[in-house]
Each structure stands twice: as structure tokens, then as C-alpha cells.
Design a protein around this motif. Sequence first.
Motif, PDB file in Angstrom:
ATOM      1  N   LEU A 257    -119.948 -26.686 129.719  1.00  0.00           N
ATOM      2  CA  LEU A 257    -120.541 -25.244 128.976  1.00  0.00           C
ATOM      3  C   LEU A 257    -121.835 -24.683 128.107  1.00  0.00           C
ATOM      4  N   ASN A 259    -122.378 -21.997 126.716  1.00  0.00           N
ATOM      5  CA  ASN A 259    -121.640 -20.178 126.732  1.00  0.00           C
ATOM      6  C   ASN A 259    -120.090 -20.373 126.453  1.00  0.00           C
ATOM      7  N   ASN A 261    -118.161 -18.571 126.136  1.00  0.00           N
ATOM      8  CA  ASN A 261    -117.860 -17.323 126.727  1.00  0.00           C
ATOM      9  C   ASN A 261    -117.366 -17.700 128.155  1.00  0.00           C
ATOM     10  N   HIS A 262    -118.259 -17.857 128.814  1.00  0.00           N
ATOM     11  CA  HIS A 262    -118.503 -17.546 130.257  1.00  0.00           C
ATOM     12  C   HIS A 262    -116.569 -19.273 130.922  1.00  0.00           C
ATOM     13  N   ASP A 265    -114.726 -15.513 130.977  1.00  0.00           N
ATOM     14  CA  ASP A 265    -114.788 -14.041 131.640  1.00  0.00           C
ATOM     15  C   ASP A 265    -115.029 -13.805 133.445  1.00  0.00           C
ATOM     16  N   ASN A 267    -116.477 -14.620 135.797  1.00  0.00           N
ATOM     17  CA  ASN A 267    -116.401 -15.693 136.654  1.00  0.00           C
ATOM     18  C   ASN A 267    -118.026 -16.858 136.713  1.00  0.00           C
ATOM     19  N   HIS A 268    -116.583 -17.921 135.975  1.00  0.00           N
ATOM     20  CA  HIS A 268    -117.377 -19.000 136.145  1.00  0.00           C
ATOM     21  C   HIS A 268    -116.160 -20.127 136.500  1.00  0.00           C
ATOM     22  N   ASN A 271    -116.048 -24.484 136.752  1.00  0.00           N
ATOM     23  CA  ASN A 271    -117.571 -24.814 136.152  1.00  0.00           C
ATOM     24  C   ASN A 271    -117.006 -26.835 135.914  1.00  0.00           C
TER      25      ASN A 271
END
Length: 495
Positions: A257, A259, A261-262, A265, A267-268, A271
Motif C-alpha cells: 500500500l 500509505n 497508515n491505511h 485505519d 477502512n482498508h 487490501n
Amino acid sequence: MKKKHIILYTLGLSLTFGLSSCEKYLDIEPISRETVDDAYATASQIEAALAGAYETFQSSDYYVWDNVLFQDVRSDNYYAGGDNPEIFAIDKLEIIPTNGRVFSAWSSIYNGILKANTVLERAPAITDPALSEERRAQIISEAAFLRAYHYFNLVKMWGGVPLVLEATKSTDPSAVRLPRATAEEVYNQIIADLQFALDNRLPDTFGEANITKARATRGAANALLAKVYAQKPNPDYNKVLEHAEAVINSPAGYTLLGNYNHLFDGNHYNNDESIMEVQFLGGNEGNWGPQMHLPPSVSGDTWRKFVTPSHNLVDAFDAEGDEVRKNATILMEVVPWADEFWGNQTGSEVPFAYKWRNASGWASADRQYIFRLADIILLKAEALNELNRPSEAAQEVNRIRKRVGLDEIPQTVAASQTQMREVILKERRLELAQEATRWDDLRRYNVAIEVMNSLNEIDLRTGQRVNYNATEGDLLLPIPQQEINRNPALQQNPL
């Protein structure tokens, strides 16, 4: 027995004599053959049995939370926190055979093995035309993967353990009181199960991400093989490299990824970096672990939390200038309790484990990654370095560092196998803190005793440095006393 264990062991021993829950299970009369056969006669029934085998990841205390205790709290990454003496004992390396967390981990992992064994035994005999041969092969491969994963966790923590390779059908002591296999024999069985899974139609994907990331795939099997070949007593780094590259180049298309942090968080999930993760959905299928970690502003309560980041970990982030991963891993907050490491009075600022961020009243949808790509890239770097290819190893490490805005490894460091070994271990720590890998890494690098005994952690209640007194006996967990009592064939690990 080590001197530091004697008093603790004596005090705890009387609490554990008697029948364990595992023993009670083994003592029940087996259900009739007719009933057993009827229970696994259709495609839907064997699918349900496989789903039950996966459910161990959500129901087992070990896979929900205790893996963090035995990896991160046991190491230099986190303090125990909370108020549970058995967890403080893990932090202090004073783990005795009667520690309830040790027995819970042992029994819940073996429960997962029992479920996988049942699927492996029953799936080949099903005659339901609704079960295609392709799906039958996949089911068997998935169960073989699950059994291998459970045994990998057992052998890492305890060394050689009993190899139970059939579903339990008898209470005869000769059938259930098995001696310990050697660590080499356990690793050989793990490798055989995983190679079988790869050879037997395990897919790259199951189509939808929420299914693919929840189940065993070729990517997950190769990721586990890379870890197995690195962690076993006689590592095979050519094999580590082979299987790490199989993950990195997988048709499943794993990518880092952009980012960091994703990843955490909420929300991801599912992934592109995720290879396999526990599919907590919240509510009735929620994760209670985050409530144990998160600060009052997030958890909604004011009791002292468990798994507190250590000064040593925070200092490691700061020394590297690694603000991105630090902020994704740690949240600072003023708290209404005293903490013996961060402020021995109320109103002190204390760090919190922050890779799970949503408490949701004990029913969080926050997830643990079983495997993710960054871990495997760093294992590839480790393999390259151990094969005396440090410059190539540095290139892989730089992929991980670039994402979080850190400079590339200097050429002078990249040319040195010894220096790169230190770089990779440090990078794994900063990348994977709170993801249940640290103790394995310290053991694999043969530095666990040195690291623990060189820590300069000050207990503010006394002003004294904590002496972890790490020895060879701390590298493995003790066999649970309940199992020793039940099974005379078991021999205890050195204490």
C-alpha cells in the motif's frame, strides 16, 4: 529449575492439579460411528466443518490476543500493563508451567489441529455429487494449510510437540498420550502439509477479496513456507528466497500500500498488501482484543490497559526518525492511573498500542494480519543477506523504507553482511511491532538473551533497572503442567 522460577512455580502448582478441560474432552465416550458418518456426508457439511476450522482464528484467545503477549510483551517491544499477574510474568520472563495463558495457548491451538484433522479425514470419503473433485482437493489443501500453521506456532513456542495427525476417536491412553516429536520432525510435517497443499489445487485467489484474504491460498502457503524455512533450527535460506519470491511474484498481485497508515485505519482491510487476515466483522463476529489495548478516549472506559509500548520501542522509532510508522503504531494519551514505566503518578502521558483502533465495546471489526507482503519482502531481504548478497538485500529493505519516507540504506552499510543483518532486524521491528513477530525474530537472529539482558528499563516505583535475567531456558515456553499431569509421556522443557 532457574532460581527465579522456584517460588512462583511452587505457589502456582496447587492451582492446576486435577482434570483439565482438554482431559475432560478426551474422557467423554466417542459418539457412534453412524452419527459421525452422518455428520460428514454432504458437500455442505464438509464446507461447514472447514468453516469451523477457520473459526479458530476468531475464537481462540491465542490468535485473538495472546500471540501478541508471547511475541511483543515477552520481548523488548511492550510492557504487560493491566492487572493480570500471569501477563506480568510473561513480560518479566518468569513464565512457569502453571501459567494459565500457556495452557490456553497450547489447548486452543491443538483444538484447531483437531478441527483440521477432521476435515482431512472426512473430505476424501464424501460421495455427494455436489462436491466437485476440484473443490474437494481445495478443501483438503486448505485443511492441510491450517494444520501446518497451527503446528508452526506450537513448534516455535515449545520446540518439539506431540504430532497428532488423525481425528481423536479413542480415549485409550496409548492413542491420546503421545510423546513429543522432535522439532525437526514437526517442521518436516509442516513442510509436507504445505507442499501437499501447493501440489493439490490450492488456488491463487477465490475471486472475491473478502474470501481470498480469509482463506488459504498459494500466496499464504508460500508465505508460511518462507517463514518455516527461516525459523527452523537449520534454516534453508535458498528455500526462504524461493517461497518469498513466489509470494512477491504471485498472480494474486500483492503490492505494498502506498500509505502505511491505511493498513490499520480500519477502512482498508482485504487490501492488496494483505495475503491473509482474520475476518472480524464486528458485532457478534467482533474482536475483543482492541478493548484491552486502547486508551480511554477510544475505549470509553478508564481502567488500566494491557500491552503498553516500551521506552525501548519508542526510542527505536525516534532514533530512526520514523514518524510515519510510530504514529501508526503508538498513540500517546494522559491517563487517570499510574504507570510504573511512563509516570508513577496519575495524569501521566502513556503510549498505547494503536494498530487496532476501534474498541467498539468488545466487538471490534479490527483485524490481525496473518501474513502481509512487507513481512515477506523483509524475509526475502534476510534470505539474500544470509546468502551473502547484502547489496540486493538492501534494495528490498529500501522498498519498505521508501513507503514511510526514510532514506535508503547507505552504500557502505549495504556492502556489509554483518551491518545489513542489524538493519533488517531493526526494520522488521519498526515495520511489524504489535503484529506478533518480535520474539521469533530475536530467536532466529540468536540475540534474544542479549537483547533482553541489555535493556535499560527503569521501574519508577523503585528507581531500579529491571533485570530480565534471560537464559536459554526462556527461549521456549514450558509445557503446561496440566498436560504433564495428564500425559506422562511428555517431558518438560528446561526451566
